[in-house]
Enzyme design. Structure first.
Site, short mmCIF file in Angstrom:
data_model
loop_
_atom_site.label_atom_id
_atom_site.label_comp_id
_atom_site.label_asym_id
_atom_site.label_seq_id
_atom_site.Cartn_x
_atom_site.Cartn_y
_atom_site.Cartn_z
N GLY A 27 0.62 -1.03 0.00
CA GLY A 27 0.05 0.09 -0.22
C GLY A 27 0.87 1.26 -0.21
CG ASN A 28 4.83 1.39 1.54
OD1 ASN A 28 4.37 -0.02 1.14
ND2 ASN A 28 6.23 1.48 1.77
CE LYS B 117 -8.73 -7.67 1.87
NZ LYS B 117 -7.30 -7.73 2.56
CE LYS C 115 2.82 -7.16 3.55
NZ LYS C 115 1.99 -6.93 2.42
P1 ADP Z 1 1.50 -3.54 2.52
O1 ADP Z 1 0.29 -2.56 2.71
O2 ADP Z 1 2.88 -3.13 2.32
O3 ADP Z 1 0.81 -4.79 1.65
P2 ADP Z 1 0.58 -4.28 5.24
O4 ADP Z 1 0.24 -2.81 5.65
O5 ADP Z 1 -0.63 -4.98 4.80
O6 ADP Z 1 1.49 -4.23 3.98
O7 ADP Z 1 1.57 -4.91 6.06
C1 ADP Z 1 2.61 -4.46 6.71
C2 ADP Z 1 2.32 -3.95 8.17
O8 ADP Z 1 2.39 -5.34 8.91
C3 ADP Z 1 3.51 -3.26 8.99
O9 ADP Z 1 3.21 -1.94 8.76
C4 ADP Z 1 3.24 -3.78 10.34
O10 ADP Z 1 2.34 -2.64 10.94
C5 ADP Z 1 2.50 -4.99 10.36
N1 ADP Z 1 2.71 -6.02 11.14
C6 ADP Z 1 2.11 -7.13 11.62
N2 ADP Z 1 2.83 -8.23 12.11
C7 ADP Z 1 4.14 -7.79 11.91
C8 ADP Z 1 5.24 -8.62 12.29
N3 ADP Z 1 5.21 -9.56 12.81
N4 ADP Z 1 6.40 -8.08 11.77
C9 ADP Z 1 6.35 -6.77 11.23
N5 ADP Z 1 5.14 -6.00 10.82
C10 ADP Z 1 4.12 -6.69 11.09
MG MG Z 2 -0.69 -1.55 3.90
#
Ligand code: ADP
Ligand code: MG
Length: 311
Positions: free
Chosen positions: A9-10, A127, A273
């Site tokens: 997302g970022n 979801k 992930k």
């Molecule tokens: P993206 O949007 O990049 O696909 P997400 O926002 O869904 O990613 O997931 C990334 C986030 O997961 C991180 O910013 C963190 O807040 C969260 N997170 C949850 N559990 C963990 C963990 N065990 N280690 C690292 N980050 C974690």
């Molecule tokens: Mg995100």
């Protein structure tokens, strides 16, 4: 070496979650700077991306204009965001490559992902998508067959199936373009979800596919040497949010599966992930990496991030 980079997302929205066109273009420019470094290092790159905020915006348009223009189904929203984000990423990537003196053509491909009609996700949608609605607004849409969950004081939120990706139907196009030297954007949002009817025809479904799980399958079928999940944290972390946080550096896939089973990774964020990189490493015997966007070049070298190795 071919590397599949999955952007979170970022990479596509502002730090505060803003998803105006300006926000998205600015975020894409930062992300494509990082990707251009990877291309400049001699890597064949395939890019995939999330589309949650963008689909959310389209759903609001659907709702607000339903009396004027016919709402479009969720698979159409997926296709629209693949196309729009694909061109936004290409527009950002081309000057970033030019600044590095790299001449590589770019392409964005609209891709479909086949899911099973009898996936358990369809009988128990879980979801959450779109914005929170009032009870009355939700009731009107429930009449039209949509499913909603009561989220208490925040309101009502639509829930849809998130089925397992089974087959990336257009993966062959991606491979062909990579072989021809293109930097390819593909399979955004995990791919447009379709099922195959008994007569062989494909039909779009009201579902969203996890973009990281879709990325793992695409990476495997195109024979990528690395799957890099680029997010907003440098590592998957043990004890996340506690006083005893421990970032994971290099890890064997069996050990990472063990940490996941212990509940270290939140289901809506880091969980998929970790599952995605584990699947990729298990199926391909290659290496999967979870790292922050700015560290992807070092991540591919195994020098940064959570580097998941076979064994
Ligand atoms: P993206 O949007 O990049 O696909 P997400 O926002 O869904 O990613 O997931 C990334 C986030 O997961 C991180 O910013 C963190 O807040 C969260 N997170 C949850 N559990 C963990 C963990 N065990 N280690 C690292 N980050 C974690
Ligand atoms: Mg995100």
């Amino acid at each position: 070496m071919t590397v599949l980079v999955a952007l979170g997302g970022n990479a596509m929205t502002a730090a505060d979650g803003g998803a105006s066109p300006e926000d998205q273009i600015a975020a894409a420019e930062i992300a494509m700077d990082a990707v251009a470094d990877l291309v400049a290092a001699g890597v064949d790159v395939v890019i995939t991306h999330g589309n949650g905020p963008q689909v959310g915006n389209l759903l609001v348009k659907n709702e607000l204009s339903a009396g004027v223009v016919p709402p479009v189904p969720l698979d159409w929203c997926g296709a629209q965001t693949q196309a729009t984000l694909g061109f936004v990423l290409m527009d950002a990537l081309e000057p970033a490559l030019a600044r590095r003196g790299v001449r590589r053509p770019t392409a964005a491909v609209v891709t479909r992902t086949r899911v099973d009609q009898d996936d358990p996700g369809f009988s128990k949608p879980s979801k959450p998508i779109g914005r929170y609605l009032s009870r009355d607004e939700a009731a009107a849409l429930i009449e039209h067959g949509q499913q909603f969950e009561d989220r208490g004081s925040k309101g009502w939120r639509r829930v849809v199936a998130s089925p397992e990706p089974r087959e990336i139907l257009d993966a062959g196009v991606v491979s062909t373009l990579v072989d021809a030297g293109y930097v390819v954007v593909a399979n955004g949002g995990g791919g447009i979800p379709v099922v195959r009817d008994p007569d062989g025809r494909l039909r779009g479904v009201e579902a969203v596919i996890d973009k990281d799980l879709g990325a793992a399958l695409l990476a495997e079928v195109i024979g990528a040497e690395r799957l890099v999940i680029a997010t907003d944290v440098d590592h998957a972390i043990l004890g996340y949010g506690t006083a005893a946080e421990a970032p994971i550096a290099e890890v064997r896939v069996t050990d990472l599966r063990g940490f996941a089973a212990q509940g270290h990774f939140a289901s809506g964020s880091m969980g998929p992930k970790v599952d995605a990189v584990c699947r990729f490493v298990e199926q391909s015997g290659s290496i999967g990496v979870i790292t922050s966007l700015s560290n992807i070049v070092a991540g591919v070298r195994g020098e940064s991030g959570t580097v998941v190795v076979p064994g």
